[in-house]
Structures are given as C-alpha cells and as structure tokens.
Design a protein around this motif. Structure first.
Motif, mmCIF file in Angstrom:
data_model
loop_
_atom_site.group_PDB
_atom_site.id
_atom_site.type_symbol
_atom_site.label_atom_id
_atom_site.label_comp_id
_atom_site.label_asym_id
_atom_site.label_seq_id
_atom_site.Cartn_x
_atom_site.Cartn_y
_atom_site.Cartn_z
ATOM 1 N N GLN A 59 -46.082 48.716 15.670
ATOM 2 C CA GLN A 59 -46.836 49.164 14.399
ATOM 3 C C GLN A 59 -46.005 49.040 13.047
ATOM 4 O O GLN A 59 -46.312 48.945 12.264
ATOM 5 N N PHE A 63 -46.756 43.320 9.772
ATOM 6 C CA PHE A 63 -47.871 43.199 8.916
ATOM 7 C C PHE A 63 -47.454 43.173 7.263
ATOM 8 O O PHE A 63 -47.480 43.632 6.497
ATOM 9 N N ARG A 128 -54.203 40.021 14.739
ATOM 10 C CA ARG A 128 -53.913 41.472 14.550
ATOM 11 C C ARG A 128 -55.164 42.098 13.666
ATOM 12 O O ARG A 128 -55.606 41.590 13.030
ATOM 13 N N LYS A 130 -56.017 45.849 11.767
ATOM 14 C CA LYS A 130 -55.379 47.125 11.346
ATOM 15 C C LYS A 130 -56.411 47.726 10.753
ATOM 16 O O LYS A 130 -57.204 47.386 9.983
#
Length: 132
Positions: A59, A63, A128, A130
C-alpha cells in the motif's frame, strides 16, 4: 560390356558429407534459438510474478510516480538473502495513471488506476483500486 562399380567415388562421398553437415548445423541453430527464447520467457515470467506480488501487496508504493529500487519494495518481506541481493541493484520507475474516480453512496471515493513498473529489462502493469 559395362564396368561394375564396387564403391562410391570421392565426389559422391564429399557431397553426402556436405549435405549431412549443413543439416546438422541447421539443427544446432534451431536448438540454440529455442533455448534462448525459453530462457527469456522464464526470466520474464519470474520478474512479472515478483512485480505483481510486490505491487499487489504494497500500500506504500504504486500510487505515485517515483524512481525506487526493488530493494525498497521488498524491505517489508522476509526474503532469502540470494533474492534480496539480486533485486537490490535493480532500479525501477513506478508510474500511476488514474483511470476513473467516483463517489459511492456511503461517501467513500473509489479510484481506479493503473500502476506501471518499468526497468531496463522488463515492464509490467496492473490495475489497482484505491478506497479513500
């Protein structure tokens, strides 16, 4: 009266040896090409599996757009020392592109994006989600 031959002439033997040697050389070339393609495919599969695992379970990374080493991605995992040494020197570029973003009825925001991990030898990407 015709003269009977009991053996091949030197020219006939040389032509036969030449044909056999050309066929053997072609077989070695085909085998070498197949082996190199197989080794490349095995390495590519291995790298893609590592990258998918690292990005899928992390995590912290993936991103954002950044340049990191694979060592930073594997620091949170208990890996064999040989593998840790192997990935320590590999520099990778992470890029994240937002594909879609929408708000759910509960008020949370879902962001769908694509993370791409690139190095000099390989490139892999994954979608992905989020939740914010």
């Amino acid at each position: 009266m015709a003269k009977q031959r009991n053996a091949f002439t030197l020219i006939e033997v040389m032509v036969a040896v030449m044909i056999v040697s050309v066929v053997i050389a072609a077989m070695f070339q085909v085998r070498g090409d197949a082996n190199s393609k197989l080794l490349w495919l095995q390495q590519s599969i291995k790298e893609t599996q590592y990258n998918s695992f690292l990005l899928g379970t992390s995590q912290k990374y993936g991103f954002e757009k950044s340049n990191v080493s694979l060592k930073e991605l594997v620091d949170d995992f208990n890996l064999e020392s040989d593998l840790r040494r192997e990935v320590k020197a590999i520099k990778v570029k992470l890029s994240y592109d937002e594909i879609d973003k929408f708000e759910t009825p509960t008020g949370s925001v879902l962001e769908i994006g694509k993370t791409k991990l690139e190095s000099q030898k390989f490139s892999t990407s994954m979608l992905r989600v989020k939740i914010q």
